[in-house]
Design a protein around this motif. Structure first.
Motif, mmCIF file in Angstrom:
data_model
loop_
_atom_site.group_PDB
_atom_site.id
_atom_site.type_symbol
_atom_site.label_atom_id
_atom_site.label_comp_id
_atom_site.label_asym_id
_atom_site.label_seq_id
_atom_site.Cartn_x
_atom_site.Cartn_y
_atom_site.Cartn_z
ATOM 1 N N PRO A 143 -17.524 -3.324 24.585
ATOM 2 C CA PRO A 143 -16.688 -2.305 25.255
ATOM 3 C C PRO A 143 -17.689 -0.625 25.828
ATOM 4 O O PRO A 143 -17.530 -0.081 27.151
ATOM 5 N N SER A 144 -18.626 -0.920 25.556
ATOM 6 C CA SER A 144 -19.909 0.206 25.983
ATOM 7 C C SER A 144 -19.809 -0.188 27.282
ATOM 8 O O SER A 144 -20.877 0.475 27.666
ATOM 9 N N VAL A 146 -17.853 -1.027 29.694
ATOM 10 C CA VAL A 146 -16.810 -0.858 30.502
ATOM 11 C C VAL A 146 -16.364 0.902 30.301
ATOM 12 O O VAL A 146 -16.787 1.740 29.850
ATOM 13 N N HIS A 147 -15.707 0.862 31.764
ATOM 14 C CA HIS A 147 -15.437 2.724 31.778
ATOM 15 C C HIS A 147 -14.139 2.934 30.654
ATOM 16 O O HIS A 147 -13.466 2.472 30.012
ATOM 17 N N PRO A 148 -14.848 4.571 30.800
ATOM 18 C CA PRO A 148 -14.398 4.829 29.030
ATOM 19 C C PRO A 148 -12.927 4.826 29.598
ATOM 20 O O PRO A 148 -12.146 4.441 28.329
ATOM 21 N N ASP A 150 -11.382 2.206 30.289
ATOM 22 C CA ASP A 150 -10.164 1.484 30.414
ATOM 23 C C ASP A 150 -11.259 0.936 29.146
ATOM 24 O O ASP A 150 -10.383 -0.126 28.512
ATOM 25 N N GLN A 151 -11.636 1.424 27.878
ATOM 26 C CA GLN A 151 -11.719 0.833 27.022
ATOM 27 C C GLN A 151 -10.821 0.570 25.705
ATOM 28 O O GLN A 151 -10.926 -0.616 25.701
ATOM 29 N N THR A 152 -9.881 1.384 26.030
ATOM 30 C CA THR A 152 -8.601 0.878 25.256
ATOM 31 C C THR A 152 -8.145 -0.572 25.732
ATOM 32 O O THR A 152 -7.337 -1.125 24.924
ATOM 33 N N LEU A 154 -9.210 -3.191 26.951
ATOM 34 C CA LEU A 154 -9.978 -4.583 27.136
ATOM 35 C C LEU A 154 -9.879 -4.670 25.183
ATOM 36 O O LEU A 154 -9.502 -5.705 25.110
ATOM 37 N N THR A 155 -9.678 -2.708 24.151
ATOM 38 C CA THR A 155 -9.716 -3.812 23.432
ATOM 39 C C THR A 155 -8.103 -4.071 22.600
ATOM 40 O O THR A 155 -7.961 -5.425 22.220
ATOM 41 N N PHE A 172 -10.603 -4.315 34.370
ATOM 42 C CA PHE A 172 -11.159 -3.125 33.965
ATOM 43 C C PHE A 172 -12.282 -2.543 34.600
ATOM 44 O O PHE A 172 -12.878 -3.810 35.449
ATOM 45 N N VAL A 174 -16.437 -2.168 35.185
ATOM 46 C CA VAL A 174 -17.729 -2.084 34.312
ATOM 47 C C VAL A 174 -18.684 -1.319 35.346
ATOM 48 O O VAL A 174 -18.622 -1.164 36.530
#
Length: 473
Positions: A143-144, A146-148, A150-152, A154-155, A172, A174
């Protein structure tokens, strides 16, 4: 690396190479045909329809390029374990995925949950903008990149895959080390151990930035085209309503005061274009003046649409007002020319204006590059000799001459605009109208004369609208 299938599924056999080669040939042939259509598509960026057509073609080419690449990989089989992607000689080229090469846009990865090992293909390093010499990121570290925002997402996808065994299928953004933001589509599944637990997770990540960009362009072009159509429909409706208010269906007999036995029997009709979409600036008009004379006019402003129709209404109102003030036809034309020449949106127009004296049966008229009135008498017809006059709005200070014609009882005067006889030059149209003289001579009313002309030319496909005014003494 474990097999990228569930443990309870057997591995599928690869398809025959010849069948895939045939599909690749068909795809490439179709791509060439679509590309030819794209090159021939409208290139005018100001045209919404052209933009939409080109966007559709661009998207189709992208899709066919992707299909070609996928089929090539299907034919060649999966890449060898540990194979690295070639590093381009041009450093600038390394910053951007190579469109047209699947290996530059699709990468794979597997995360082993039992050993905490991660394995990335060389293509995935290139997509994510990572140094191939660096170790692959773990699932916790992924997730680091990934765009902030879109991090949720991906998780949640990874958690559903590992805990609930759900396939991964999502997109997502990147953020690469070169500050570029790419759109990545990720598909994956859990790999089950013999006891049914999740042993690892594999995924295929695809750079779909260009595809999504093409889809956005297509969507924006489609929205722009729809707005253009909505505006066109609104303008057309306004033009129709304005025209109908100025040119209502009208046929009447105009009587004159002062005890004169003379009269004019009048009939008029507007003929729309075949499509009904080209509402122009054609008009007809007849009115009785304060001195007992009659004003007859027809005209045509160049162009189509609500602006031209509103200009026609303005011009017709000005013509009526100046005629009531007693101006003769030649002076009326001069004032109309000055009015068009000084409007905010200059326009050109042709017109013919007649003043009829019922006591003397004298018709005085002037024209501005317009078809001359046609006079039908005793079964024959002729065009009146036009006095000098240039197009309205063509030049400042133009002078318009007048001509006189003495009419007799039973005479029919026909005024019309250029579109009355479709797809004919002015001289040919005049001859065709004059050929109706025997039938017009048998008519007893202006309405019968009008119907004779409309029956002959009213149903013919016309590219432009037209107006027709018939006056019978």
């Amino acid at each position: 690396m474990p097999s990228h299938v569930f443990a309870d599924h057997a591995a599928a056999q690869p398809p025959e190479r010849g069948a895939v080669d045939a599909l690749i040939s068909q795809t490439r042939r179709l791509r060439g045909e679509v590309d030819a259509v794209r090159r021939d598509a409208v290139a005018d960026h100001a045209d919404p329809t052209g933009r939409w057509q080109r966007a559709l073609c661009d998207l189709a080419v992208h899709q066919l390029n992707d299909l070609d690449d996928h089929l090539a990989q299907l034919r060649d089989g999966p890449p060898r374990a540990g194979a690295e992607s070639a590093v381009p000689d041009d450093p600038a080229a390394a910053q951007e995925p190579r469109h047209g090469s699947l290996l530059s846009r699709v990468g794979s990865a597997e995360w082993n949950l039992l050993t905490d090992e991660a394995s990335w293909s060389g293509e995935l390093y290139e997509i994510l903008g990572r140094d191939p010499a660096a170790p692959p990121l773990s699932l916790d570290e992924l997730p680091s990149l990934v765009h902030p925002d879109d991090q949720t997402l991906l998780t949640a996808m990874v958690t559903d895959c590992l805990i609930d065994g759900k396939p991964i299928d999502g997109e997502f953004r990147v953020r690469r080390t070169d500050a570029r933001v790419r759109q990545v589509h990720m598909m994956g599944e859990p790999v089950l151990a013999a006891d049914g637990s999740t042993a690892s997770m594999w995924a295929v990540l695809r750079d779909v930035s260009e595809l999504r960009r093409s889809q956005r362009v297509l969507s924006e072009s489609r929205d722009s085209l729809q707005r253009h159509r909505d505006i066109a429909r609104t303008e057309h409706r306004l033009a129709v309503e304005l025209q109908e208010s100025v040119l209502p269906p009208w046929r009447d007999t105009l009587h004159f005061p002062h005890g004169s036995p003379a009269r004019l029997d009048l009939a008029a009709q507007y003929l729309p274009s075949s499509t009904g979409a080209r509402i122009g600036g054609d008009w007809y008009d007849a009115m009785e003046l304060p001195d007992g004379h009659a004003l007859l006019s027809v005209g045509d402003l160049t162009g189509h649409g609500v602006a031209v129709t509103s200009g026609m209404a303005m011009l017709l109102g000005a013509l009526r007002g100046m005629a009531v003030a007693g101006a003769p036809p030649g002076r009326l034309m001069g004032w109309l020319n000055q009015l068009l020449d000084q409007t905010v949106q200059p326009a050109l127009g042709s017109a013919v204006c007649c003043r009829y004296d019922p006591d003397t049966r004298r018709l005085t008229w002037a024209q501005a590059e317009h078809p001359a009135p046609l006079l039908f008498r005793a079964g024959t017809g002729r065009a009146l000799t036009p006095p000098s006059g240039v197009l309205l709005g063509a030049t400042s200070g133009a002078a318009y001459e007048q001509a006189d014609e003495h009419l007799r009882p039973g005479d029919v005067v026909l005024l019309h605009t250029d579109g009355l006889v479709p797809r004919r030059d002015r001289a040919t149209a005049t001859n065709l109208l004059l050929s109706l003289a025997p039938r017009i001579g048998e008519a007893h009313t202006a309405q019968e004369c009008l119907r004779t002309v409309v029956d002959a030319f009213g149903e013919a496909p016309r590219e432009d609208d037209a107006c027709l005014l018939v006056a019978r003494v």
